[in-house]
Design an enzyme around this catalytic site. Structure first.
Site, mmCIF file in Angstrom:
data_model
loop_
_atom_site.group_PDB
_atom_site.id
_atom_site.type_symbol
_atom_site.label_atom_id
_atom_site.label_comp_id
_atom_site.label_asym_id
_atom_site.label_seq_id
_atom_site.Cartn_x
_atom_site.Cartn_y
_atom_site.Cartn_z
ATOM 1 N N SER A 169 0.851 -1.184 0.000
ATOM 2 C CA SER A 169 0.000 0.000 0.000
ATOM 3 C C SER A 169 0.886 1.233 0.000
ATOM 4 O O SER A 169 1.998 1.214 0.547
ATOM 5 C CB SER A 169 -0.907 0.001 1.240
ATOM 6 O OG SER A 169 -1.481 1.274 1.448
ATOM 7 N N TYR A 193 -1.585 2.218 11.180
ATOM 8 C CA TYR A 193 -1.757 1.478 9.918
ATOM 9 C C TYR A 193 -0.524 1.622 9.037
ATOM 10 O O TYR A 193 -0.051 0.640 8.447
ATOM 11 C CB TYR A 193 -2.998 1.966 9.172
ATOM 12 C CG TYR A 193 -3.201 1.251 7.859
ATOM 13 C CD1 TYR A 193 -3.686 -0.054 7.840
ATOM 14 C CD2 TYR A 193 -2.881 1.863 6.648
ATOM 15 C CE1 TYR A 193 -3.853 -0.726 6.634
ATOM 16 C CE2 TYR A 193 -3.053 1.193 5.446
ATOM 17 C CZ TYR A 193 -3.533 -0.102 5.449
ATOM 18 O OH TYR A 193 -3.685 -0.769 4.264
#
Length: 206
Positions: A169, A193
Site C-alpha cells: 500500500s 496502519y
C-alpha cells in the site's frame, strides 16, 4: 428466380476463412465452442493445451469473524475470501476454497503443502485506518504477524513454493513531500496502519 442463389453467390473460396501463414488459434486463447469447431474444421484431432489454473485460497487471522456474526472489539468480517471467489470465478479458474486457516506457521505450512501450492499471493491485511487507530494491536497482529507467519511457512517449503507476491500500500511510505510515491522511497510510516504496512514491506524484503 426468387430463393435461388445466382452463380457465385453464397459461396466462398477454399481457405478463405483463414489466411495462409496466420495462426488458427493463438497461444493463450481460452478454448470455447468457436475454437473447437475451427480446430475440427482443420482436421486437428489433438492440440497442446494447458489446464485451467488451480487456485487454492484461504483467509487467516485471529481477528476474523464469520459473516453474519456480531463483531467483537478488534474483529473484522471475513470478506476478502468472498471477493476473491467472485473475481476468480469470472476467470474460469479451478477453485479450492480452504476456508479460514489458523494464523500460525505450522497450520499455514500444512495448508500450502497439502494443496501443493507453488505460487503464493499474500493479499491479507486489516485495511481500515480508523480501526487501526482504535485497535492498533490487532492491526499489528494482522498486518505484521500475519505476514511473517506466512513468509516463514513459505521459507520452510523451498522445494514447493517458488514465488511469493505480497500486496502493499502507498501508506507504507508515510508522508513525503514528493508525489507520486515510487518504490525506492524510504518506508517511514508513523501512524499505526502506516507502521504496520511499512513493517510488512520490510519483512518481505529480508
Amino acid at each position: 428466380r426468387r430463393g435461388v442463389a445466382g452463380r457465385g453467390e453464397s459461396s466462398r473460396r477454399a481457405g478463405g476463412g483463414l489466411a495462409a501463414g496466420k495462426p488458427a488459434v493463438r497461444a493463450g486463447t481460452v478454448s470455447g465452442a468457436t475454437e473447437l469447431g475451427l480446430l475440427a474444421s482443420l482436421g486437428l484431432a489433438e492440440v497442446e493445451v494447458r489446464r485451467r489454473p488451480r487456485i487454492a485460497f484461504f483467509s487467516t487471522g485471529d481477528e476474523l469473524a464469520s459473516v453474519g456474526s456480531l463483531l467483537k472489539p478488534g474483529e473484522v468480517y471475513d470478506s476478502n475470501r468472498y471477493t476473491l471467489y467472485g473475481m476468480l470465478s469470472r476467470l474460469g479458474c479451478e477453485l479450492i476454497d480452504m476456508g479460514v486457516v489458523r494464523d500460525d506457521p505450522a497450520s499455514l505450512e500444512r495448508a500450502l503443502n497439502d494443496h501443493e501450492i507453488d505460487t503464493v499471493f499474500h493479499l491479507a491485511a486489516q485495511p481500515i485506518v480508523t480501526v487501526a487507530q482504535r485497535c492498533p494491536l490487532s492491526t499489528f497482529e494482522a498486518n505484521i504477524r500475519g505476514t511473517y507467519h506466512l513468509l516463514e511457512a513459505c521459507r520452510n517449503l523451498p522445494g514447493l513454493v517458488k514465488r511469493v507476491v505480497v500486496a502493499s500500500s502507498d501508506k507504507a511510505y508515510g508522508e513525503h513531500e514528493q508525489l507520486p510515491y515510487t518504490e525506492d522511497m524510504p518506508l517511514q510510516g508513523k501512524h499505526p496502519y502506516e507502521v504496520s504496512k511499512s513493517c510488512a514491506d520490510l519483512l518481505t524484503q529480508t
